[in-house]
Scaffold this motif. Structure first.
Motif, mmCIF file in Angstrom:
data_model
loop_
_atom_site.group_PDB
_atom_site.id
_atom_site.type_symbol
_atom_site.label_atom_id
_atom_site.label_comp_id
_atom_site.label_asym_id
_atom_site.label_seq_id
_atom_site.Cartn_x
_atom_site.Cartn_y
_atom_site.Cartn_z
ATOM 1 N N HIS A 100 0.803 -1.213 0.000
ATOM 2 C CA HIS A 100 0.000 0.000 0.000
ATOM 3 C C HIS A 100 0.844 1.274 0.000
ATOM 4 N N ALA A 101 0.186 2.366 -0.358
ATOM 5 C CA ALA A 101 0.802 3.692 -0.340
ATOM 6 C C ALA A 101 -0.203 4.683 0.223
ATOM 7 N N LEU A 102 0.289 5.703 0.909
ATOM 8 C CA LEU A 102 -0.545 6.742 1.523
ATOM 9 C C LEU A 102 -0.038 8.101 1.072
ATOM 10 N N HIS A 103 -0.964 8.981 0.690
ATOM 11 C CA HIS A 103 -0.595 10.327 0.261
ATOM 12 C C HIS A 103 -1.625 11.312 0.792
ATOM 13 N N ALA A 104 -1.148 12.460 1.248
ATOM 14 C CA ALA A 104 -2.030 13.554 1.662
ATOM 15 C C ALA A 104 -1.878 14.683 0.654
ATOM 16 N N ALA A 105 -2.978 15.076 0.025
ATOM 17 C CA ALA A 105 -2.956 16.162 -0.963
ATOM 18 C C ALA A 105 -2.944 17.519 -0.255
ATOM 19 N N ALA A 106 -2.624 18.549 -1.001
ATOM 20 C CA ALA A 106 -2.533 19.901 -0.447
ATOM 21 C C ALA A 106 -3.860 20.377 0.140
ATOM 22 N N ASP A 107 -4.976 19.848 -0.353
ATOM 23 C CA ASP A 107 -6.292 20.261 0.171
ATOM 24 C C ASP A 107 -6.749 19.427 1.370
ATOM 25 N N GLY A 108 -5.887 18.522 1.881
ATOM 26 C CA GLY A 108 -6.228 17.708 3.041
ATOM 27 C C GLY A 108 -6.879 16.374 2.702
ATOM 28 N N THR A 109 -7.097 16.098 1.426
ATOM 29 C CA THR A 109 -7.662 14.812 1.019
ATOM 30 C C THR A 109 -6.609 13.728 1.188
ATOM 31 N N TRP A 110 -7.011 12.601 1.764
ATOM 32 C CA TRP A 110 -6.134 11.440 1.901
ATOM 33 C C TRP A 110 -6.366 10.516 0.724
ATOM 34 N N TYR A 111 -5.282 9.979 0.147
ATOM 35 C CA TYR A 111 -5.353 9.016 -0.953
ATOM 36 C C TYR A 111 -4.613 7.744 -0.539
ATOM 37 N N VAL A 112 -5.178 6.600 -0.895
ATOM 38 C CA VAL A 112 -4.560 5.307 -0.618
ATOM 39 C C VAL A 112 -4.573 4.490 -1.907
ATOM 40 N N ALA A 113 -3.474 3.809 -2.181
ATOM 41 C CA ALA A 113 -3.374 2.865 -3.296
ATOM 42 C C ALA A 113 -2.819 1.561 -2.739
ATOM 43 N N TRP A 114 -3.185 0.430 -3.337
ATOM 44 C CA TRP A 114 -2.723 -0.864 -2.863
ATOM 45 C C TRP A 114 -2.925 -1.926 -3.935
ATOM 46 N N LEU A 115 -2.267 -3.074 -3.748
ATOM 47 C CA LEU A 115 -2.524 -4.241 -4.589
ATOM 48 C C LEU A 115 -3.620 -5.052 -3.929
ATOM 49 N N ASP A 116 -4.569 -5.480 -4.723
ATOM 50 C CA ASP A 116 -5.784 -6.117 -4.227
ATOM 51 C C ASP A 116 -6.061 -7.372 -5.040
ATOM 52 N N GLY A 117 -6.397 -8.454 -4.383
ATOM 53 C CA GLY A 117 -6.674 -9.713 -5.064
ATOM 54 C C GLY A 117 -8.129 -10.103 -5.040
ATOM 55 N N ARG A 118 -9.043 -9.148 -4.960
ATOM 56 C CA ARG A 118 -10.463 -9.476 -4.787
ATOM 57 C C ARG A 118 -11.082 -10.235 -5.949
ATOM 58 N N GLY A 120 -9.301 -12.542 -7.815
ATOM 59 C CA GLY A 120 -8.467 -13.693 -8.120
ATOM 60 C C GLY A 120 -7.103 -13.368 -8.679
ATOM 61 N N ALA A 121 -6.903 -12.181 -9.180
ATOM 62 C CA ALA A 121 -5.601 -11.758 -9.691
ATOM 63 C C ALA A 121 -5.279 -10.402 -9.077
ATOM 64 N N SER A 122 -4.021 -10.129 -8.893
ATOM 65 C CA SER A 122 -3.604 -8.889 -8.259
ATOM 66 C C SER A 122 -3.852 -7.692 -9.180
ATOM 67 N N ALA A 123 -4.484 -6.660 -8.644
ATOM 68 C CA ALA A 123 -4.762 -5.435 -9.390
ATOM 69 C C ALA A 123 -4.528 -4.237 -8.471
ATOM 70 N N THR A 124 -4.279 -3.087 -9.062
ATOM 71 C CA THR A 124 -4.079 -1.864 -8.297
ATOM 72 C C THR A 124 -5.412 -1.171 -8.092
ATOM 73 N N TYR A 125 -5.682 -0.799 -6.841
ATOM 74 C CA TYR A 125 -6.899 -0.079 -6.478
ATOM 75 C C TYR A 125 -6.530 1.214 -5.775
ATOM 76 N N VAL A 126 -7.432 2.185 -5.807
ATOM 77 C CA VAL A 126 -7.254 3.454 -5.109
ATOM 78 C C VAL A 126 -8.563 3.848 -4.442
ATOM 79 N N THR A 127 -8.444 4.695 -3.429
ATOM 80 C CA THR A 127 -9.599 5.311 -2.794
ATOM 81 C C THR A 127 -9.146 6.636 -2.189
ATOM 82 N N ARG A 128 -10.102 7.423 -1.714
ATOM 83 C CA ARG A 128 -9.761 8.703 -1.085
ATOM 84 C C ARG A 128 -10.739 9.004 0.037
ATOM 85 N N SER A 129 -10.290 9.868 0.936
ATOM 86 C CA SER A 129 -11.133 10.357 2.023
ATOM 87 C C SER A 129 -11.035 11.877 2.049
ATOM 88 N N ARG A 130 -12.182 12.511 2.055
ATOM 89 C CA ARG A 130 -12.224 13.978 2.116
ATOM 90 C C ARG A 130 -12.663 14.481 3.482
#
Length: 153
Positions: A100-118, A120-130
């Motif tokens: 996983h990776a964690l990033h905070a944007a200049a506007d305070g939004t949190w971003y997360v990226a990770w490898l996910d096997g939901r 059956g195969a590994s894929a990159t996913y992202v989400t954010r929190s405002r």
């Protein structure tokens, strides 16, 4: 859900964010593991906590992913034998989430990226929190199938 999983390739991540009012917060993203009979690798929950006082106190942990892993069919895996149906879900917070990776944007939004096997195969996913990490947007697969680049590993 359990203690922080000390995985050498997916250690906890820390990042600072600045809110519109000038205040700062420290965010931490980490994995909690759970052994599941019949699975090659432990199920994992990707969790986020935030501190507004320099790390002295922390918010309650929140899961950033929006899937879970069902226990597979068969006697070793704990499924309902012969039905092809899972017997139960490991836990609503657990799945295949690591690297996983964690990033905070200049506007305070949190971003997360990770490898996910939901799927059956590994894929990159992202989400954010405002809202400071209290809630997270629906997870988005970065490269959907059938693209040849959909498999992350």
């Amino acid at each position: 859900l359990g203690p922080i999983e000390p995985h050498g390739e997916s250690p906890p991540k820390l990042a600072w964010a600045r809110a519109d009012d000038g205040s700062t917060s420290l965010g931490a993203l980490y994995v909690v593991g759970k052994l599941v009979p019949g699975r090659r690798f432990p199920a994992s929950a990707l969790r986020f906590v935030r501190s507004t006082d320099g790390g002295r106190t922390w918010s309650p942990p929140v899961t950033v992913t929006d899937d879970s892993v069902a226990v597979a069919d068969g006697p070793r895996a704990g499924g309902v034998a012969g039905t092809g149906r899972p017997s139960a879900t490991v836990d609503r917070d657990f799945g295949s989430h690591n690297f996983h990776a964690l990033h905070a944007a200049a506007d305070g939004t949190w971003y997360v990226a990770w490898l996910d096997g939901r799927h059956g195969a590994s894929a990159t996913y992202v989400t954010r929190s405002r809202d400071g990490g209290r809630s997270w947007a629906p997870n988005v697969r970065v490269v959907p199938p059938p693209s040849a680049a959909a498999e992350a590993c």
